[in-house]
Design an enzyme around this catalytic site. Structure first.
Site, PDB file in Angstrom:
ATOM      1  N   SER A 163       0.855  -1.194   0.000  1.00 47.91           N
ATOM      2  CA  SER A 163       0.000   0.000   0.000  1.00 47.91           C
ATOM      3  C   SER A 163       0.891   1.244   0.000  1.00 47.91           C
ATOM      4  O   SER A 163       2.075   1.166   0.346  1.00 47.91           O
ATOM      5  CB  SER A 163      -0.850  -0.010   1.275  1.00 47.91           C
ATOM      6  OG  SER A 163      -1.316   1.276   1.584  1.00 47.91           O
ATOM      7  N   TYR A 176      -2.577  -0.190  10.072  1.00 45.00           N
ATOM      8  CA  TYR A 176      -2.514  -0.640   8.668  1.00 45.00           C
ATOM      9  C   TYR A 176      -1.170  -0.232   8.038  1.00 45.00           C
ATOM     10  O   TYR A 176      -0.537  -1.022   7.334  1.00 45.00           O
ATOM     11  CB  TYR A 176      -3.684  -0.025   7.910  1.00 45.00           C
ATOM     12  CG  TYR A 176      -3.793  -0.388   6.448  1.00 45.00           C
ATOM     13  CD1 TYR A 176      -4.193  -1.667   6.058  1.00 45.00           C
ATOM     14  CD2 TYR A 176      -3.534   0.557   5.449  1.00 45.00           C
ATOM     15  CE1 TYR A 176      -4.319  -1.995   4.706  1.00 45.00           C
ATOM     16  CE2 TYR A 176      -3.667   0.237   4.110  1.00 45.00           C
ATOM     17  CZ  TYR A 176      -4.058  -1.034   3.744  1.00 45.00           C
ATOM     18  OH  TYR A 176      -4.190  -1.354   2.405  1.00 45.00           O
TER      19      TYR A 176
HETATM   20  N1  NAD Z   1      -8.425  -0.288  -2.135  1.00 45.76           N
HETATM   21  C1  NAD Z   1      -7.283   0.359  -2.036  1.00 45.76           C
HETATM   22  O1  NAD Z   1      -7.195   1.572  -2.238  1.00 45.76           O
HETATM   23  C2  NAD Z   1      -6.042  -0.395  -1.654  1.00 45.76           C
HETATM   24  C3  NAD Z   1      -4.850   0.321  -1.624  1.00 45.76           C
HETATM   25  C4  NAD Z   1      -3.693  -0.334  -1.273  1.00 45.76           C
HETATM   26  C5  NAD Z   1      -3.717  -1.677  -0.969  1.00 45.76           C
HETATM   27  N2  NAD Z   1      -4.896  -2.355  -0.999  1.00 45.76           N
HETATM   28  C6  NAD Z   1      -4.849  -3.782  -0.666  1.00 45.76           C
HETATM   29  O2  NAD Z   1      -5.405  -4.513  -1.728  1.00 45.76           O
HETATM   30  C7  NAD Z   1      -5.897  -5.758  -1.243  1.00 45.76           C
HETATM   31  C8  NAD Z   1      -7.311  -5.979  -1.769  1.00 45.76           C
HETATM   32  O3  NAD Z   1      -8.189  -5.066  -1.133  1.00 45.76           O
HETATM   33  P1  NAD Z   1      -9.527  -4.444  -1.793  1.00 45.76           P
HETATM   34  O4  NAD Z   1      -9.279  -3.000  -1.946  1.00 45.76           O
HETATM   35  O5  NAD Z   1      -9.940  -5.247  -2.957  1.00 45.76           O
HETATM   36  O6  NAD Z   1     -10.513  -4.577  -0.575  1.00 45.76           O
HETATM   37  P2  NAD Z   1     -11.766  -5.539  -0.326  1.00 45.76           P
HETATM   38  O7  NAD Z   1     -12.185  -5.241   1.074  1.00 45.76           O
HETATM   39  O8  NAD Z   1     -12.752  -5.422  -1.418  1.00 45.76           O
HETATM   40  O9  NAD Z   1     -11.111  -6.998  -0.379  1.00 45.76           O
HETATM   41  C9  NAD Z   1     -10.287  -7.512   0.647  1.00 45.76           C
HETATM   42  C10 NAD Z   1     -10.569  -8.980   0.777  1.00 45.76           C
HETATM   43  O10 NAD Z   1      -9.732  -9.535   1.809  1.00 45.76           O
HETATM   44  C11 NAD Z   1     -10.523 -10.478   2.514  1.00 45.76           C
HETATM   45  N3  NAD Z   1     -10.019 -10.781   3.858  1.00 45.76           N
HETATM   46  C12 NAD Z   1      -9.822  -9.923   4.883  1.00 45.76           C
HETATM   47  N4  NAD Z   1      -9.451 -10.621   5.971  1.00 45.76           N
HETATM   48  C13 NAD Z   1      -9.408 -11.929   5.623  1.00 45.76           C
HETATM   49  C14 NAD Z   1      -9.107 -13.149   6.302  1.00 45.76           C
HETATM   50  N5  NAD Z   1      -8.754 -13.172   7.602  1.00 45.76           N
HETATM   51  N6  NAD Z   1      -9.157 -14.310   5.613  1.00 45.76           N
HETATM   52  C15 NAD Z   1      -9.502 -14.330   4.311  1.00 45.76           C
HETATM   53  N7  NAD Z   1      -9.809 -13.220   3.617  1.00 45.76           N
HETATM   54  C16 NAD Z   1      -9.771 -12.048   4.269  1.00 45.76           C
HETATM   55  C17 NAD Z   1     -11.890  -9.812   2.586  1.00 45.76           C
HETATM   56  O11 NAD Z   1     -12.885 -10.755   2.892  1.00 45.76           O
HETATM   57  C18 NAD Z   1     -12.024  -9.229   1.188  1.00 45.76           C
HETATM   58  O12 NAD Z   1     -12.584 -10.169   0.292  1.00 45.76           O
HETATM   59  C19 NAD Z   1      -5.794  -5.697   0.289  1.00 45.76           C
HETATM   60  O13 NAD Z   1      -4.634  -6.351   0.714  1.00 45.76           O
HETATM   61  C20 NAD Z   1      -5.675  -4.203   0.537  1.00 45.76           C
HETATM   62  O14 NAD Z   1      -5.054  -3.908   1.758  1.00 45.76           O
HETATM   63  C21 NAD Z   1      -6.062  -1.750  -1.342  1.00 45.76           C
END
Ligand code: NAD
Length: 280
Positions: A163, A176
């Site tokens: 991130s 985070y």
């Molecule tokens: N959205 C953003 O701006 C952004 C930016 C930087 C990094 N990220 C990272 O990208 C990745 C995907 O996130 P997203 O934005 O699609 O969010 P999202 O919330 O749509 O998806 C995250 C997924 O992780 C799963 N998850 C969380 N805890 C879990 C566990 N204990 N066991 C199994 N699954 C679990 C959730 O159920 C969800 O399906 C994450 O690692 C997030 O930190 C997102």
């Protein structure tokens, strides 16, 4: 020239979420068979249904990335169904509001017991533990369970999810930020540890994409952008949030042994310039 996608198998955690379900569909459309892992079976199955409806191959698995015992069981099932897998994407993760402060910087009123704010001093260390677990241990444990069978396999690669908060901590999200910094560190550690066995380990660091984990931070209940969102856009030279498809090229390049075969231990920003902008 470039890799034959059709004989590859990918395991993707967090594939019921916004970014990873989109990429699971993209990868499946190239002919890669996908093991779709999500905490909720329903969410995993939703992704699988979209993949199979498009004529491609995937199977859903409900998993908690912190439950090593059940992951070991799922790993066996995946191997039985698909055979050798080559790509592991550790996408599960996210922020947790209780591991964050209410205000961006400390103000003395936060110490007032009648204040509704959560200051640094109010954050329960259990909440920090939870956000660390999901982001760091969730990557660590899944890599332990799946990497063993990938060692020495041609084209084997792991992609972690970092991130913007990892390199420079973001205000409010203390837990985070530190957890994603640990993911960066682990990415480099694993890259070195497994380089001689041909297993490449990299990460993508997305900028800001509106998804389930940050919707309440970035949008108001009426869908308009929050003050924080305006600040983010003001700090993003490309002046917009990312779309899931903005990640596809970078992820596919990292998956492709012929295109990125000498790349390991790298963390690639996909951020519209956010990380490069100094603010002036
Ligand atoms: N959205 C953003 O701006 C952004 C930016 C930087 C990094 N990220 C990272 O990208 C990745 C995907 O996130 P997203 O934005 O699609 O969010 P999202 O919330 O749509 O998806 C995250 C997924 O992780 C799963 N998850 C969380 N805890 C879990 C566990 N204990 N066991 C199994 N699954 C679990 C959730 O159920 C969800 O399906 C994450 O690692 C997030 O930190 C997102």
């Amino acid at each position: 020239m470039y890799m034959e996608w059709g004989n590859k198998v990918a395991v993707i955690t967090g594939a019921g979420g916004v970014l990873l379900s989109a990429y699971a569909k993209e990868l499946a459309s190239k002919g890669v068979k996908i093991a779709v892992l999500s905490r909720s079976f329903e969410h995993a199955q939703r992704t699988v249904d979209e993949i199979t409806t498009a004529g491609n191959i995937a199977k859903a698995y409900a998993c908690d990335v912190l439950d090593k015992k059940s992951l070991i069981e799922i790993e066996k099932q995946i191997y039985e169904s698909f055979g050798q897998y080559h790509i592991l994407i550790n996408g599960a993760g996210g922020n947790m509001p209780n591991a964050s402060t209410t205000n961006e910087t400390f103000i003395f009123e936060d110490l007032n017991s009648s204040s509704n704010t959560r200051s640094f001093f109010d954050i329960d260390s259990n909440e920090i533990e939870k956000v660390f677990s999901i982001n760091f241990l969730g990557t660590f444990i899944v890599s332990q369970v799946f990497a063993k069978r990938m060692l020495g396999v041609k084209g084997a690669t792991i992609i972690n999810f970092s991130s913007m908060a990892a390199q420079k901590p973001m205000t409010k999200v203390v837990g985070y930020s530190a957890a994603k910094a640990a993911v960066d560190n682990l990415t480099r550690w694993l890259a070195v540890h497994f380089a001689e066995q041909g297993l490449r380990v990299n990460a993508v660091a997305p900028g800001f994409f509106i998804t389930n984990q940050n919707r309440t931070l970035l949008t108001n209940s009426d869908g308009s952008l929050t003050k924080r969102s305006h600040k983010i856009i003001g700090h993003t030279p490309m002046r917009r949030f990312g779309k899931a498809c903005d990640l596809f090229g970078t992820l596919s390049w990292l998956c492709d042994e012929d295109a990125s075969g000498f790349v390991t231990g790298s963390i690639i920003d996909v951020d519209g310039g956010f990380q490069s902008y100094s603010g002036v």
